[in-house]
Design a protein around this motif. Structure first.
Motif, PDB file in Angstrom:
ATOM      1  N   TYR A 399      17.829  54.091  21.824  1.00 42.27           N
ATOM      2  CA  TYR A 399      16.895  54.765  20.928  1.00 42.27           C
ATOM      3  C   TYR A 399      15.598  53.979  20.789  1.00 42.27           C
ATOM      4  CZ  TYR A 399      20.443  58.129  19.453  1.00 42.27           C
ATOM      5  OH  TYR A 399      21.375  59.139  19.427  1.00 42.27           O
ATOM      6  N   VAL A 400      15.717  52.674  20.532  1.00 43.56           N
ATOM      7  CA  VAL A 400      14.522  51.857  20.316  1.00 43.56           C
ATOM      8  C   VAL A 400      13.694  51.750  21.590  1.00 43.56           C
ATOM      9  CG1 VAL A 400      13.687  49.545  19.725  1.00 43.56           C
ATOM     10  CG2 VAL A 400      15.578  50.556  18.431  1.00 43.56           C
ATOM     11  N   SER A 401      14.347  51.605  22.729  1.00 44.52           N
ATOM     12  CA  SER A 401      13.645  51.434  24.005  1.00 44.52           C
ATOM     13  C   SER A 401      13.122  52.750  24.565  1.00 44.52           C
ATOM     14  CB  SER A 401      14.582  50.791  25.029  1.00 44.52           C
ATOM     15  OG  SER A 401      15.657  51.668  25.348  1.00 44.52           O
ATOM     16  N   GLN A 402      13.539  53.877  23.958  1.00 41.19           N
ATOM     17  CA  GLN A 402      13.155  55.221  24.386  1.00 41.19           C
ATOM     18  C   GLN A 402      13.695  55.575  25.771  1.00 41.19           C
ATOM     19  OE1 GLN A 402       8.963  55.971  23.685  1.00 41.19           O
ATOM     20  NE2 GLN A 402       9.188  55.675  21.495  1.00 41.19           N
ATOM     21  N   THR A 403      14.831  54.973  26.122  1.00 33.22           N
ATOM     22  CA  THR A 403      15.486  55.300  27.383  1.00 33.22           C
ATOM     23  C   THR A 403      16.543  56.390  27.216  1.00 33.22           C
ATOM     24  OG1 THR A 403      17.060  53.474  27.050  1.00 33.22           O
ATOM     25  CG2 THR A 403      15.100  53.017  28.389  1.00 33.22           C
ATOM     26  N   ARG A 404      16.795  56.850  25.983  1.00 36.87           N
ATOM     27  CA  ARG A 404      17.804  57.888  25.738  1.00 36.87           C
ATOM     28  C   ARG A 404      17.191  59.282  25.614  1.00 36.87           C
ATOM     29  NH1 ARG A 404      23.017  57.026  24.126  1.00 36.87           N
ATOM     30  NH2 ARG A 404      22.944  58.928  22.879  1.00 36.87           N
ATOM     31  N   ILE A 405      15.889  59.400  25.787  1.00 36.71           N
ATOM     32  CA  ILE A 405      15.228  60.698  25.618  1.00 36.71           C
ATOM     33  C   ILE A 405      15.828  61.720  26.571  1.00 36.71           C
ATOM     34  CG2 ILE A 405      13.035  61.900  26.012  1.00 36.71           C
ATOM     35  CD1 ILE A 405      11.658  59.403  24.820  1.00 36.71           C
ATOM     36  N   HIS A 406      16.040  62.924  26.061  1.00 40.99           N
ATOM     37  CA  HIS A 406      16.687  63.982  26.838  1.00 40.99           C
ATOM     38  C   HIS A 406      15.847  65.243  26.789  1.00 40.99           C
ATOM     39  CE1 HIS A 406      19.572  67.391  27.343  1.00 40.99           C
ATOM     40  NE2 HIS A 406      19.990  66.626  28.337  1.00 40.99           N
ATOM     41  N   TYR A 407      15.615  65.861  27.933  1.00 40.04           N
ATOM     42  CA  TYR A 407      14.903  67.141  28.023  1.00 40.04           C
ATOM     43  C   TYR A 407      15.884  68.232  28.466  1.00 40.04           C
ATOM     44  CZ  TYR A 407      10.751  64.084  28.593  1.00 40.04           C
ATOM     45  OH  TYR A 407       9.781  63.124  28.460  1.00 40.04           O
ATOM     46  N   ARG A 408      15.649  69.437  27.982  1.00 39.32           N
ATOM     47  CA  ARG A 408      16.376  70.595  28.511  1.00 39.32           C
ATOM     48  C   ARG A 408      15.646  71.071  29.765  1.00 39.32           C
ATOM     49  NH1 ARG A 408      17.096  75.229  24.272  1.00 39.32           N
ATOM     50  NH2 ARG A 408      17.584  76.258  26.247  1.00 39.32           N
ATOM     51  N   MET A 409      16.284  70.953  30.902  1.00 39.84           N
ATOM     52  CA  MET A 409      15.647  71.302  32.165  1.00 39.84           C
ATOM     53  C   MET A 409      15.780  72.779  32.524  1.00 39.84           C
ATOM     54  SD  MET A 409      14.046  68.789  33.489  1.00 39.84           S
ATOM     55  CE  MET A 409      13.845  67.023  33.247  1.00 39.84           C
ATOM     56  N   SER A 410      16.691  73.476  31.841  1.00 35.47           N
ATOM     57  CA  SER A 410      16.922  74.888  32.153  1.00 35.47           C
ATOM     58  C   SER A 410      17.486  75.562  30.916  1.00 35.47           C
ATOM     59  CB  SER A 410      17.913  75.015  33.321  1.00 35.47           C
ATOM     60  OG  SER A 410      18.392  76.334  33.435  1.00 35.47           O
ATOM     61  N   PRO A 411      17.242  76.858  30.729  1.00 37.03           N
ATOM     62  CA  PRO A 411      17.872  77.568  29.605  1.00 37.03           C
ATOM     63  C   PRO A 411      19.390  77.445  29.612  1.00 37.03           C
ATOM     64  CG  PRO A 411      16.154  78.920  30.607  1.00 37.03           C
ATOM     65  CD  PRO A 411      16.332  77.732  31.489  1.00 37.03           C
ATOM     66  N   ARG A 412      19.960  77.203  30.777  1.00 42.94           N
ATOM     67  CA  ARG A 412      21.412  77.053  30.869  1.00 42.94           C
ATOM     68  C   ARG A 412      21.903  75.758  30.228  1.00 42.94           C
ATOM     69  NH1 ARG A 412      19.913  78.921  35.886  1.00 42.94           N
ATOM     70  NH2 ARG A 412      20.006  76.838  36.780  1.00 42.94           N
ATOM     71  N   ASP A 413      20.956  74.841  29.920  1.00 44.76           N
ATOM     72  CA  ASP A 413      21.349  73.572  29.315  1.00 44.76           C
ATOM     73  C   ASP A 413      21.614  73.696  27.819  1.00 44.76           C
ATOM     74  OD1 ASP A 413      20.989  72.433  31.764  1.00 44.76           O
ATOM     75  OD2 ASP A 413      19.025  71.583  31.325  1.00 44.76           O
ATOM     76  N   ALA A 414      21.316  74.848  27.219  1.00 43.92           N
ATOM     77  CA  ALA A 414      21.471  75.014  25.780  1.00 43.92           C
ATOM     78  C   ALA A 414      22.908  74.707  25.362  1.00 43.92           C
ATOM     79  CB  ALA A 414      21.095  76.442  25.381  1.00 43.92           C
ATOM     80  N   GLY A 415      23.022  73.883  24.328  1.00 36.62           N
ATOM     81  CA  GLY A 415      24.339  73.583  23.781  1.00 36.62           C
ATOM     82  C   GLY A 415      25.070  72.454  24.458  1.00 36.62           C
ATOM     83  N   ARG A 416      24.515  71.874  25.517  1.00 36.24           N
ATOM     84  CA  ARG A 416      25.187  70.746  26.158  1.00 36.24           C
ATOM     85  C   ARG A 416      24.163  69.686  26.532  1.00 36.24           C
ATOM     86  NH1 ARG A 416      25.585  70.480  31.874  1.00 36.24           N
ATOM     87  NH2 ARG A 416      24.282  72.004  32.952  1.00 36.24           N
ATOM     88  N   ARG A 417      24.596  68.459  26.536  1.00 33.30           N
ATOM     89  CA  ARG A 417      23.711  67.338  26.850  1.00 33.30           C
ATOM     90  C   ARG A 417      24.293  66.599  28.048  1.00 33.30           C
ATOM     91  NH1 ARG A 417      20.075  66.310  22.818  1.00 33.30           N
ATOM     92  NH2 ARG A 417      19.783  64.149  23.444  1.00 33.30           N
TER      93      ARG A 417
END
Length: 510
Positions: A399-417
């Motif tokens: 979190y502090v290093s900002q290496t955990r950032i997550h983007y949704r790459m597709s609408p199919r990604d909704a609800g899962r990481r």
């Protein structure tokens, strides 16, 4: 280049503001082959130290740009965090331990904003471009195009030789919390301003703190953050109450000197920089308006607790530069640029909310908060310090290093990481050098190299086959599509199919 007939300057992208975010954007665009112009009303880079901490993810960006060795040569490392209560430190957490295997940069690098700016100004000059200093934005007009995605901008600048007009395909406001670009676009900048006064002291010959560490101290009514700056200097940062102000409501530096000595046992000889301000937590309602975008402090402002602000701006600029190059140079459709707001505004929203909540907790005057800071922390802090790094160390570093950032790459990604897709490419110890090309790539980890090459060839992309991931996070039965910004856009079976994996084609279509 200038059009002599109309005395009008032209560029693919006009960047307004030459702070860290604007300069990062311009350097990345230049490296990616985009015709960029950057302007600023100041007469040169920032001279004050201002923001200090460069987190691991930002160091990875500097590595991608070939600049990290310059940072490492001038930095002041912060190798750990030392919490404490009052005059007493009660332990130490080593950054190397909790960041092991996550990034090659496991420390917080103290490299002040003024040095970041000079580094990027020099890098821009090496690309054959320079900042047009003393050029202030006076007017910004969006010019409609024949299609909704064909709009452009005309900017009027007030410069040392009078007014200058710039016509650009896109404009980016990197011009700070009072952004003229954001205000020209009428984008709301909603939030709150905290009632307390923040102070910053860049102090020399400091005693009472642990060297080469971030010191964090609490008392019932106060807290202190101290960052090593090298050459015997330390950044002292904290909040004061109304009772600490003088009769005119101001905070003299002498009052801060007395406060840190009395509350924390910290003394110093002189201050090279001292400033006070009220902390605001604000987030722009949108990060894009047609051909215009905002980044950095123009898009969000918040407490400096956590050393996240400058880093977030650098990463936004990097993200946007890669998207702009995909469209301008790579020929992707304009909708590729919509991903900038989709990806980065949630990061800004979370950051503002988190720092607001954290700042509220450490400054609260409730009876419970005072009890925690004044009574519970001195007794329980050493125990918590022993347990927390073991249980949540990697997560905290992420979190502090900002290496955990997550983007949704597709609408199919909704609800899962997904643990890999939508995140910056996992570091394996040998796979970051190839990212310097800032190109779309196909990666395989433990995959037969000809299979990786065949898939990449079918899409016209770079191919890179690596040994299996020693940390076991990258699946040897898959290939990964890696974007120019280092994020994994998709994963697919390592079996070549005509035309390439559908998930890859979807991402490459914008």
């Amino acid at each position: 280049m200038a059009d002599a007939a109309s005395e009008e300057l032209r560029a693919d992208v006009l960047v307004v503001g030459a702070g860290p975010s604007g300069l990062m954007l311009a350097v990345c665009l230049a490296k990616l082959g985009v015709d960029v112009m950057i302007v600023d009303g100041k007469d040169g880079p920032t001279r004050e130290s201002r923001a200090l901490g460069v987190q691991a993810r930002s160091m990875e960006l500097y590595e991608q740009l070939g600049l990290v060795d310059r940072v490492l040569a001038e930095r002041a490392p912060a190798t750990g965090i030392v919490p404490g209560a009052g005059h007493r430190a009660f332990g130490r957490v080593e950054f190397r331990g909790i960041g092991k295997g996550i990034s090659p940069y496991t420390e917080i690098t103290v490299f002040e904003q003024s040095r970041n700016e000079r580094l990027l100004v020099d890098a821009l000059a090496e690309s054959g471009r320079e900042v047009r200093w003393r050029h202030r934005l006076e007017r910004l007009e969006i010019v409609p195009g024949a299609r909704a995605d064909a709009a452009s901008v005309i900017a009027t600048l007030d410069g040392p030789d009078g007014a200058t007009t710039v016509r650009a395909r896109y404009c980016v406001g990197a011009d700070g919390s009072h952004s003229a670009v954001r205000e020209s676009l009428g984008i709301p900048f909603e939030g709150v301003t905290n009632a307390y006064t923040f102070y910053i002291v860049d102090a020399a010959d400091v005693t009472g703190l642990v060297d080469e560490s971030i010191n964090m101290r609490f008392t019932e009514h106060h807290f202190l953050l101290a960052f090593p700056m090298g050459s015997g200097r330390v950044r002292l940062l904290g909040v004061v109450r109304d009772v600490d102000l003088d009769d005119a409501g101001r905070l003299p530096e002498q009052n801060v000197r007395s406060l840190v000595r009395h509350e924390f046992g910290v003394e110093y000889s002189e201050a090279s920089w001292f400033t006070t301000y009220r902390v605001s937590h604000r987030l722009a309602a949108r990060f894009r308006d047609g051909p215009c975008f905002i980044v950095g402090d123009a898009a969000h402002i918040h407490s400096p607790v956590g050393a996240q602000g400058m880093n977030t701006g650098l990463q936004e600029a990097h993200n946007l530069a890669c998207a702009l190059a995909d469209v301008i140079v790579g020929g992707m459709p304009d909708r590729r640029l919509d991903r900038y707001e989709v990806e980065r505004r949630p990061v800004g929203r979370t950051l503002v909310a988190t720092t607001d909540r954290l700042f509220g907790q450490v400054t609260s005057e409730s009876r419970f908060a005072r009890f925690v800071r004044g009574r519970a922390l001195p007794r329980l802090g050493p125990v918590v310090l022993l347990l927390l790094p073991r249980v949540l160390g990697g997560r905290i570093f992420g979190y502090v290093s900002q290496t955990r950032i997550h983007y949704r790459m597709s609408p199919r990604d909704a609800g899962r990481r997904d643990p890999v897709v939508g995140r910056r490419l996992q570091w394996t110890g040998s796979n970051y050098d190839v990212l310097r090309s800032m190109a779309w790539q196909v990666h395989g980890y433990g995959v037969y190299e000809p299979e990786v090459q065949a898939i990449a060839d079918s899409l016209g992309l770079e191919a890179h086959a690596f040994p299996p991931d020693p940390f076991g996070r990258l699946d040897p039965s898959l290939v990964y599509l890696v974007r120019p910004d280092g994020f994994v856009a998709a994963a697919a079976s390592a079996i070549a199919v005509p035309g390439g994996p559908p998930a890859f084609r979807e991402q490459l279509a914008g």
